[in-house]
Structures are given as C-alpha cells and as structure tokens.
Design a protein around this motif. Structure first.
Motif, PDB file in Angstrom:
ATOM      1  N   PRO A   1     -12.035 -23.558  -7.714  1.00 40.38           N
ATOM      2  CA  PRO A   1     -10.875 -23.210  -8.534  1.00 40.38           C
ATOM      3  C   PRO A   1      -9.854 -22.372  -7.761  1.00 40.38           C
ATOM      4  CG  PRO A   1     -12.757 -21.857  -9.123  1.00 40.38           C
ATOM      5  CD  PRO A   1     -13.248 -22.879  -8.142  1.00 40.38           C
ATOM      6  N   LEU A   2      -8.668 -22.276  -8.308  1.00 41.38           N
ATOM      7  CA  LEU A   2      -7.578 -21.560  -7.668  1.00 41.38           C
ATOM      8  C   LEU A   2      -7.590 -20.065  -7.985  1.00 41.38           C
ATOM      9  CD1 LEU A   2      -5.082 -22.010  -5.916  1.00 41.38           C
ATOM     10  CD2 LEU A   2      -3.794 -22.497  -7.990  1.00 41.38           C
ATOM     11  N   TRP A   3      -8.196 -19.672  -9.111  1.00 37.43           N
ATOM     12  CA  TRP A   3      -8.092 -18.269  -9.537  1.00 37.43           C
ATOM     13  C   TRP A   3      -8.651 -17.263  -8.536  1.00 37.43           C
ATOM     14  CZ3 TRP A   3     -12.094 -15.004  -9.973  1.00 37.43           C
ATOM     15  CH2 TRP A   3     -13.365 -15.526 -10.173  1.00 37.43           C
ATOM     16  N   PRO A   4      -9.727 -17.538  -7.765  1.00 38.69           N
ATOM     17  CA  PRO A   4     -10.171 -16.519  -6.805  1.00 38.69           C
ATOM     18  C   PRO A   4      -9.111 -16.203  -5.746  1.00 38.69           C
ATOM     19  CG  PRO A   4     -11.938 -18.092  -7.151  1.00 38.69           C
ATOM     20  CD  PRO A   4     -10.707 -18.651  -7.806  1.00 38.69           C
ATOM     21  N   LEU A   5      -8.331 -17.201  -5.360  1.00 42.52           N
ATOM     22  CA  LEU A   5      -7.300 -16.989  -4.355  1.00 42.52           C
ATOM     23  C   LEU A   5      -6.197 -16.084  -4.895  1.00 42.52           C
ATOM     24  CD1 LEU A   5      -6.232 -17.614  -1.552  1.00 42.52           C
ATOM     25  CD2 LEU A   5      -5.212 -19.692  -2.490  1.00 42.52           C
ATOM     26  N   TRP A   6      -5.700 -16.372  -6.089  1.00 42.08           N
ATOM     27  CA  TRP A   6      -4.633 -15.556  -6.660  1.00 42.08           C
ATOM     28  C   TRP A   6      -5.126 -14.159  -7.016  1.00 42.08           C
ATOM     29  CZ3 TRP A   6      -0.285 -17.234  -5.290  1.00 42.08           C
ATOM     30  CH2 TRP A   6      -0.014 -18.588  -5.229  1.00 42.08           C
ATOM     31  N   THR A   7      -6.325 -14.072  -7.548  1.00 45.49           N
ATOM     32  CA  THR A   7      -6.871 -12.761  -7.902  1.00 45.49           C
ATOM     33  C   THR A   7      -7.053 -11.896  -6.663  1.00 45.49           C
ATOM     34  OG1 THR A   7      -8.041 -13.775  -9.757  1.00 45.49           O
ATOM     35  CG2 THR A   7      -8.781 -11.614  -9.079  1.00 45.49           C
ATOM     36  N   THR A   8      -7.590 -12.481  -5.608  1.00 50.20           N
ATOM     37  CA  THR A   8      -7.807 -11.711  -4.382  1.00 50.20           C
ATOM     38  C   THR A   8      -6.488 -11.346  -3.713  1.00 50.20           C
ATOM     39  OG1 THR A   8      -9.909 -12.874  -4.112  1.00 50.20           O
ATOM     40  CG2 THR A   8      -9.097 -11.657  -2.218  1.00 50.20           C
ATOM     41  N   ALA A   9      -5.498 -12.237  -3.773  1.00 50.32           N
ATOM     42  CA  ALA A   9      -4.180 -11.908  -3.217  1.00 50.32           C
ATOM     43  C   ALA A   9      -3.572 -10.720  -3.965  1.00 50.32           C
ATOM     44  CB  ALA A   9      -3.262 -13.121  -3.297  1.00 50.32           C
ATOM     45  N   LEU A  10      -3.712 -10.703  -5.271  1.00 54.02           N
ATOM     46  CA  LEU A  10      -3.210  -9.583  -6.072  1.00 54.02           C
ATOM     47  C   LEU A  10      -3.985  -8.303  -5.760  1.00 54.02           C
ATOM     48  CD1 LEU A  10      -1.194  -8.785  -8.268  1.00 54.02           C
ATOM     49  CD2 LEU A  10      -2.923  -9.389  -9.958  1.00 54.02           C
ATOM     50  N   LEU A  11      -5.292  -8.419  -5.592  1.00 56.11           N
ATOM     51  CA  LEU A  11      -6.096  -7.248  -5.215  1.00 56.11           C
ATOM     52  C   LEU A  11      -5.694  -6.712  -3.847  1.00 56.11           C
ATOM     53  CD1 LEU A  11      -9.736  -8.185  -6.337  1.00 56.11           C
ATOM     54  CD2 LEU A  11      -8.251  -6.454  -7.320  1.00 56.11           C
ATOM     55  N   THR A  12      -5.379  -7.604  -2.925  1.00 53.63           N
ATOM     56  CA  THR A  12      -4.962  -7.176  -1.589  1.00 53.63           C
ATOM     57  C   THR A  12      -3.675  -6.361  -1.659  1.00 53.63           C
ATOM     58  OG1 THR A  12      -5.986  -9.156  -0.659  1.00 53.63           O
ATOM     59  CG2 THR A  12      -4.425  -7.985   0.743  1.00 53.63           C
ATOM     60  N   VAL A  13      -2.710  -6.844  -2.429  1.00 55.98           N
ATOM     61  CA  VAL A  13      -1.448  -6.114  -2.603  1.00 55.98           C
ATOM     62  C   VAL A  13      -1.711  -4.767  -3.279  1.00 55.98           C
ATOM     63  CG1 VAL A  13       0.778  -6.158  -3.797  1.00 55.98           C
ATOM     64  CG2 VAL A  13      -0.040  -8.194  -2.609  1.00 55.98           C
ATOM     65  N   ALA A  14      -2.598  -4.761  -4.284  1.00 53.98           N
ATOM     66  CA  ALA A  14      -2.909  -3.517  -4.989  1.00 53.98           C
ATOM     67  C   ALA A  14      -3.598  -2.502  -4.083  1.00 53.98           C
ATOM     68  CB  ALA A  14      -3.777  -3.815  -6.216  1.00 53.98           C
ATOM     69  N   VAL A  15      -4.486  -2.967  -3.216  1.00 54.79           N
ATOM     70  CA  VAL A  15      -5.174  -2.052  -2.292  1.00 54.79           C
ATOM     71  C   VAL A  15      -4.175  -1.442  -1.315  1.00 54.79           C
ATOM     72  CG1 VAL A  15      -6.813  -1.982  -0.366  1.00 54.79           C
ATOM     73  CG2 VAL A  15      -7.469  -3.054  -2.500  1.00 54.79           C
ATOM     74  N   ILE A  16      -3.244  -2.252  -0.817  1.00 53.46           N
ATOM     75  CA  ILE A  16      -2.222  -1.727   0.088  1.00 53.46           C
ATOM     76  C   ILE A  16      -1.363  -0.688  -0.638  1.00 53.46           C
ATOM     77  CG2 ILE A  16      -0.146  -2.344   1.401  1.00 53.46           C
ATOM     78  CD1 ILE A  16      -1.600  -5.050   1.982  1.00 53.46           C
ATOM     79  N   GLY A  17      -0.965  -0.994  -1.863  1.00 54.38           N
ATOM     80  CA  GLY A  17      -0.196  -0.032  -2.656  1.00 54.38           C
ATOM     81  C   GLY A  17      -0.986   1.227  -2.964  1.00 54.38           C
ATOM     82  N   GLN A  18      -2.267   1.061  -3.197  1.00 59.64           N
ATOM     83  CA  GLN A  18      -3.142   2.205  -3.484  1.00 59.64           C
ATOM     84  C   GLN A  18      -3.246   3.131  -2.271  1.00 59.64           C
ATOM     85  OE1 GLN A  18      -4.212   3.472  -6.013  1.00 59.64           O
ATOM     86  NE2 GLN A  18      -6.313   4.119  -5.958  1.00 59.64           N
ATOM     87  N   ILE A  19      -3.412   2.560  -1.105  1.00 63.23           N
ATOM     88  CA  ILE A  19      -3.491   3.364   0.116  1.00 63.23           C
ATOM     89  C   ILE A  19      -2.162   4.079   0.363  1.00 63.23           C
ATOM     90  CG2 ILE A  19      -3.739   3.227   2.632  1.00 63.23           C
ATOM     91  CD1 ILE A  19      -5.846   1.027   2.142  1.00 63.23           C
ATOM     92  N   ALA A  20      -1.052   3.356   0.172  1.00 62.47           N
ATOM     93  CA  ALA A  20       0.270   3.966   0.359  1.00 62.47           C
ATOM     94  C   ALA A  20       0.491   5.113  -0.628  1.00 62.47           C
ATOM     95  CB  ALA A  20       1.360   2.912   0.208  1.00 62.47           C
ATOM     96  N   ALA A  21       0.104   4.924  -1.872  1.00 61.19           N
ATOM     97  CA  ALA A  21       0.266   5.985  -2.872  1.00 61.19           C
ATOM     98  C   ALA A  21      -0.620   7.181  -2.551  1.00 61.19           C
ATOM     99  CB  ALA A  21      -0.051   5.449  -4.268  1.00 61.19           C
ATOM    100  N   GLY A  22      -1.794   6.932  -2.003  1.00 60.18           N
ATOM    101  CA  GLY A  22      -2.688   8.025  -1.631  1.00 60.18           C
ATOM    102  C   GLY A  22      -2.120   8.857  -0.501  1.00 60.18           C
TER     103      GLY A  22
END
Length: 157
Positions: free
Chosen positions: A77-98
């Motif tokens: 399915p396609l959802w793991p790719l989109w979910t993980t891409a969104l998680l990747t962006v969120a992790v980068i934003g999380q590190i930047a905010a930290g």
C-alpha cells in the motif's frame, strides 16, 4: 495471448517495515522518558535526549527507504510511504524546535510525533504478510522440518 502470472509479492519489505516501526516506537518511548527525566530535575538527561533524537531521526530516514521498498518491489500500500514522509518532516521540525528552545512547539509536536509513530507501528503490524512460496513451505525432502500447525499431517503406514 495472456500475460504471465504475477510473481508473489516479497515478504522482506513488510518485515523490515515492522522492524523499523517497532524500533521507532521504542526510541519514541525512550525519548519521552528522557524528557520527563529532564523536567524532573536530572539535567544530564538533556544530552541523552539529544542523542536519542539523532538516533530516532536516522531510523525514520531508514524507514522512509523501507517504505519505498514496500511500495515499489513489494507492491504494498501507499500509506506507509506518505506516513513516513510526514514523520520525517515532523522529526526534522522537532529537532529544529528543540535547538531553538521553542518549548511550546517542541512539546506539542512531540506529542503529535509519538502519536504518529504509534499509528505507523499499529498499521505496520496489521498489514498481512504475503504467503511464502510453496518451495519454502514444503522444504526439501528429508529436511527435518515439522508441518505447520493446523496443516495436513501425513501418517505413514
């Protein structure tokens, strides 16, 4: 003229997805414990929180590659790719905010990030694995493999 039958989907991409999703969930739980430890007054936990964040970022990028493998050769399915891409962006934003010490954004995004990681974990484990090939199931003659539970059992007379 008919086309040849499609080869069965490989199992390894989904097994790797389950592995990386489980690793991400464990790292996220450690991250929450380290943040709580820091807020509780153990200030040395902040350095461990930073190191664990870098490990988590590495695993989420690895999971992004695995999600591509689930989709392309795995025909999943396609959802793991989109979910993980969104998680990747969120992790980068999380590190930047930290690093920016924007605690309101950091804590809020952390809660959403852990929720997303757990969503991916449940989804990865709910995806059914493709059936193994008949050759692997039967095994070579005299291989000593036991029959699968619930399968037919032959009794020699």
């Amino acid at each position: 003229m008919s086309s040849p039958p499609a080869a069965p989907a490989p199992r390894w991409p989904l097994i790797l997805l389950r592995t990386t999703a489980t690793a991400l969930a464990l790292l996220a739980m450690v991250q929450v414990m380290l943040a709580g430890s820091f807020l509780n007054g153990t200030y040395d936990s902040l350095k461990d929180h930073e190191g664990n964040a870098m490990t988590l970022a590495t695993v989420v990028v690895l999971q992004l590659a695995v999600a591509v493998a689930v989709r392309r050769p795995g025909r999943g399915p396609l959802w793991p790719l989109w979910t993980t891409a969104l998680l990747t962006v969120a992790v980068i934003g999380q590190i930047a905010a930290g690093y920016a010490r924007s605690l309101g954004v950091h804590v809020t995004l952390g809660v959403l990030l852990v929720s997303g990681i757990l969503y991916g974990l449940v989804g990865a484990w709910r995806l059914p694995l493709p059936a193994r090939s008949a050759q692997y199931e039967a095994g070579p003659e005299g291989s000593g493999r036991l029959p699968r539970p619930g399968g037919p059992v032959e009794v020699s007379k």
